[in-house]
Design a protein around this motif. Structure first.
Motif, short mmCIF file in Angstrom:
data_model
loop_
_atom_site.label_atom_id
_atom_site.label_comp_id
_atom_site.label_asym_id
_atom_site.label_seq_id
_atom_site.Cartn_x
_atom_site.Cartn_y
_atom_site.Cartn_z
N ILE A 74 2.63 -4.20 -2.67
CA ILE A 74 1.90 -3.48 -1.63
C ILE A 74 2.90 -3.14 -0.53
CG2 ILE A 74 0.13 -3.72 0.16
CD1 ILE A 74 -1.36 -5.60 -1.84
N VAL A 75 2.93 -1.86 -0.13
CA VAL A 75 3.86 -1.43 0.91
C VAL A 75 3.14 -1.16 2.23
CG1 VAL A 75 5.61 -0.57 -0.67
CG2 VAL A 75 3.82 0.98 0.11
N SER A 76 1.81 -1.00 2.19
CA SER A 76 1.04 -0.88 3.44
C SER A 76 -0.41 -1.24 3.17
CB SER A 76 1.14 0.53 4.04
OG SER A 76 0.46 1.47 3.25
N GLY A 77 -1.06 -1.78 4.20
CA GLY A 77 -2.48 -2.13 4.10
C GLY A 77 -2.75 -3.56 3.72
N LEU A 78 -1.75 -4.42 3.76
CA LEU A 78 -1.94 -5.82 3.39
C LEU A 78 -2.92 -6.52 4.32
CD1 LEU A 78 -1.09 -7.96 1.34
CD2 LEU A 78 0.83 -8.53 2.81
N ASP A 79 -2.92 -6.18 5.61
CA ASP A 79 -3.86 -6.79 6.56
C ASP A 79 -5.30 -6.48 6.19
OD1 ASP A 79 -1.99 -8.11 8.08
OD2 ASP A 79 -1.79 -6.48 9.55
N THR A 113 -11.65 2.76 -4.69
CA THR A 113 -11.15 3.84 -5.53
C THR A 113 -9.66 3.66 -5.65
OG1 THR A 113 -12.91 5.31 -4.77
CG2 THR A 113 -10.99 6.34 -5.81
N VAL A 114 -9.18 3.56 -6.88
CA VAL A 114 -7.75 3.40 -7.14
C VAL A 114 -7.26 4.71 -7.74
CG1 VAL A 114 -5.98 2.01 -8.28
CG2 VAL A 114 -8.15 0.94 -7.59
N GLU A 115 -6.25 5.31 -7.07
CA GLU A 115 -5.73 6.60 -7.50
C GLU A 115 -4.23 6.61 -7.46
OE1 GLU A 115 -8.91 9.81 -5.89
OE2 GLU A 115 -7.74 8.78 -4.32
N ARG A 116 -3.64 7.50 -8.24
CA ARG A 116 -2.20 7.70 -8.16
C ARG A 116 -1.91 8.60 -6.97
NH1 ARG A 116 2.24 9.54 -12.67
NH2 ARG A 116 3.99 9.09 -11.31
N VAL A 117 -0.85 8.25 -6.25
CA VAL A 117 -0.41 9.07 -5.13
C VAL A 117 0.77 9.90 -5.63
CG1 VAL A 117 0.61 9.04 -2.82
CG2 VAL A 117 -1.11 7.33 -3.45
N MET A 166 6.14 4.53 -9.22
CA MET A 166 4.82 5.16 -9.19
C MET A 166 4.08 4.56 -8.00
SD MET A 166 4.05 4.91 -13.27
CE MET A 166 4.70 3.24 -13.38
N LYS A 167 3.37 5.40 -7.28
CA LYS A 167 2.67 4.95 -6.08
C LYS A 167 1.18 5.11 -6.32
CE LYS A 167 4.89 6.03 -2.39
NZ LYS A 167 5.44 4.99 -1.57
N ILE A 168 0.40 4.08 -5.91
CA ILE A 168 -1.05 4.16 -6.00
C ILE A 168 -1.68 3.87 -4.64
CG2 ILE A 168 -1.16 3.55 -8.45
CD1 ILE A 168 -2.12 0.70 -7.52
N SER A 169 -2.91 4.35 -4.48
CA SER A 169 -3.68 4.00 -3.28
C SER A 169 -4.94 3.27 -3.74
CB SER A 169 -4.04 5.25 -2.47
OG SER A 169 -4.93 6.07 -3.20
N ILE A 170 -5.37 2.32 -2.92
CA ILE A 170 -6.60 1.57 -3.15
C ILE A 170 -7.42 1.76 -1.88
CG2 ILE A 170 -7.60 -0.70 -3.63
CD1 ILE A 170 -4.64 -1.36 -4.74
N LYS A 171 -8.50 2.56 -1.98
CA LYS A 171 -9.28 2.93 -0.78
C LYS A 171 -10.65 2.27 -0.82
CE LYS A 171 -6.96 7.36 -0.39
NZ LYS A 171 -7.08 8.81 -0.37
N ILE A 197 -4.87 0.90 1.03
CA ILE A 197 -3.71 0.08 0.65
C ILE A 197 -2.83 0.97 -0.22
CG2 ILE A 197 -2.97 -1.92 -0.72
CD1 ILE A 197 -5.75 -3.15 -0.06
N ILE A 198 -1.54 0.96 0.04
CA ILE A 198 -0.59 1.71 -0.77
C ILE A 198 0.32 0.70 -1.46
CG2 ILE A 198 1.32 3.39 -0.76
CD1 ILE A 198 -1.33 4.67 -0.04
#
Length: 167
Positions: free
Chosen positions: A145-150, A161-165, A51-56, A62-63
């Motif tokens: 975390i697969v992207s956006g760690l920086d 906002t945390v959402e399912r991708v 399951m993939k989520i985004s944190i914006k 962040i993915i």
């Protein structure tokens, strides 16, 4: 050459053992290939779904890929959420979902590394690790975390906002 009766017993036992473990094949089955896929041994688990989520927040995204476990599924069931993340010990960002996550079948603890998404059961908080950390009792691994760690490293406190991708 004559074979004694006692020497024939081990050979007969081996033949019986081999024959009992081989599948029965009828002559009609060998003439046509089977249309069914081969059976998967019970010890082999099918590939777990990710399951993939985004944190914006603040124009950053962040993915994270979440593991297929009861805690991750419970988090995804609560999405979308707006959460306030705060820095904790210059190691992780933490936020509190509206209700505690399920933790059945979770290990006693976990050793998170940089990029781990986790859940700390006693406090009921999500944790996004941007630095390596040691084993913690009652910490549940939710994913990575697969992207956006920086972006996570540079941020202080933030509303996200945390959402399912959906792929």
């Amino acid at each position: 050459m004559s074979t004694s009766r006692s020497a024939r017993r081990p050979i007969a036992a081996i033949c019986c053992l081999l024959c009992s473990t081989l599948p029965a094949v009828s002559s009609s089955a060998s003439a046509q290939p089977s249309s069914r896929p081969p059976a998967v041994p019970s010890k082999v688990r099918p590939q777990e779904r990710v399951m993939k989520i985004s944190i914006k927040f603040d124009g950053q995204t962040i993915i994270a890929d979440l593991k297929d476990n009861p805690s991750s599924r419970d988090l995804v069931a609560q999405l979308p959420l707006t959460l306030n993340f705060e820095d904790y010990h210059a190691t992780e960002k933490i936020a509190y979902p509206p209700r505690k996550l399920a933790t059945q079948d979770a290990p006693d603890g976990f050793d998170p590394s940089e990029g781990t998404v986790a859940y700390y059961a006693p406090w009921g908080n999500l944790a996004l690790f941007y630095k390596d950390f040691g084993y913690s009792k009652s910490l549940v691994n939710l994913g990575n975390i697969v992207s956006g760690l920086d972006a996570l490293r540079k941020a202080a406190s933030f509303n996200a906002t945390v959402e399912r991708v959906i792929d």
